[in-house]
Design an enzyme around this catalytic site. Structure first.
Site, PDB file in Angstrom:
ATOM      1  CB  ALA A  35     172.256-120.713  23.300  1.00  0.00           C
ATOM      2  CG  ASP A  36     170.745-114.897  22.536  1.00  0.00           C
ATOM      3  OD1 ASP A  36     169.829-115.730  22.348  1.00  0.00           O
ATOM      4  OD2 ASP A  36     170.946-113.942  21.759  1.00  0.00           O
ATOM      5  CB  SER A  37     167.863-115.549  27.352  1.00  0.00           C
ATOM      6  OG  SER A  37     167.785-114.238  26.842  1.00  0.00           O
ATOM      7  CG  LEU A  38     165.210-114.351  21.304  1.00  0.00           C
ATOM      8  CD1 LEU A  38     163.905-114.277  22.083  1.00  0.00           C
ATOM      9  CD2 LEU A  38     165.444-113.045  20.560  1.00  0.00           C
ATOM     10  CG  ASP A  39     170.324-118.146  20.329  1.00  0.00           C
ATOM     11  OD1 ASP A  39     169.784-117.951  19.236  1.00  0.00           O
ATOM     12  OD2 ASP A  39     171.415-117.642  20.658  1.00  0.00           O
TER      13      ASP A  39
END
Lengths: 77, 245
Positions: A35-39
């Protein structure tokens, strides 16, 4: 596994496109599940809708792993 | 050429010259449009002109609670907000040495802070839909500066940096964030200039004329369209060559 854990796992699998068996108690959304931070923001949004709860920003920051999410939601619903 | 059928758009400052034309252009392309502004009468007049697929929602952009409520109200009426056009803006010009804190703050609040809050307010829906268009109306003076407009120029330049940051954050979700920067356009805001001022400005415009609101609306329509899906974080200058940047 509890009903809450099943529902959380379903959201994580769908949202992050990962295999179900990768979503373990200590699996970190960012480090293990890609996951990235937006995820992570989107996951929290999805949890809020699925369970009809509000997850404040300071609590959201503590939800790093699948286990964290299940634990927090179990205490909030 | 551009089809916004099935898309829902929120336009602020729709009672003004440019905002009204933006609303007309999006509506003509098939969008459902919510017109927002401070004054009800001109919004209702425009809504009557457009006929169907249009809603009116007044909002005081200097009031935080009113701004927070606007995206929710628009989404409740239309079903979603797929296109957000932050067009509303005010000027309170003064020479820098004479500018009061209030003149500075009110322009920043209405032009920049409300844009931030409205963008934030529509993001959740756009993220879920994996589609969204945000178009922020900046100004040529945000890039060039203008004597007497330190507050206005700061607010318009701030929009550009804010839009680029947001564009980078949400590009992977099918959401684009761009600015349109008008030059001198014939509106009530520029009607206040006298003939001498206008003539002096026009010496700086290679096109030799002021722009029309419809020429801004056309730029907005493009950036709101599905065809502009690969355009994000940019500023489209529409100024007759006044500043080639």
């Amino acid at each position: 596994m509890s009903d809450i854990a099943d529902r959380v796992k379903k959201i994580v699998v769908e949202h992050l496109g990962v295999e179900e068996d990768k979503v373990t108690e200590n699996a970190s959304f960012i480090d293990d599940l890609g996951a990235d931070s937006l995820d992570t923001v989107e996951l929290v949004m999805a949890f809020e809708e699925e369970f009809g709860i509000e997850i404040p920003d300071d609590a959201a920051e503590t939800i790093q792993t699948f286990g964290d999410a299940v634990k927090f939601i179990s205490g909030a619903v | 050429m551009f089809d916004l059928g099935g898309k829902n758009a929120l336009v602020t400052g729709a009672s003004g010259g440019i905002g009204g034309e933006i609303a007309r252009a999006l509506h003509a392309a098939g969008a459902v449009v919510t017109l927002s502004g401070t004054r009800l009468a001109p919004l209702e007049a425009l809504a009557a002109e457009l006929g169907e697929r249009v809603f009116v929602e007044t909002c005081d952009l200097s009031d935080a609670a009113s701004v927070e409520a606007l995206p929710k109200a628009a989404a409740a009426k239309m079903g979603s907000v797929d296109v957000l056009v932050n067009n509303a803006g005010i000027t309170r010009d003064n020479l820098f040495m004479r500018m009061s804190d209030d003149e500075w703050q009110s322009v920043l609040d209405v032009n920049l802070t409300s844009t931030f809050r409205l963008c934030r307010g529509v993001l959740r829906g756009m993220m879920k839909a994996r589609w969204g268009r945000i178009v922020n109306i900046s100004s040529v003076v945000g890039a060039t500066g203008n004597p007497g407009q330190g507050n206005y120029a700061a607010s318009k330049a701030g929009m550009v940096g804010m839009s680029k940051s947001l564009a980078a954050e949400v590009a992977s979700r099918g959401i684009t964030v761009n600015c349109v920067a008008p030059g001198f356009i014939t509106t009530a805001m520029t009607e206040k200039l006298n003939d001498e001022q206008k003539a002096r400005i026009l010496t700086q415009v290679p096109a030799g004329r002021m722009g029309e609101p419809g020429e801004i609306a056309a730029a907005v329509l493009y950036l709101a369209s599905p065809e502009a899906g690969y355009v994000t974080g940019t500023t489209l200058h529409v100024n007759g060559g006044m500043a080639m940047i």
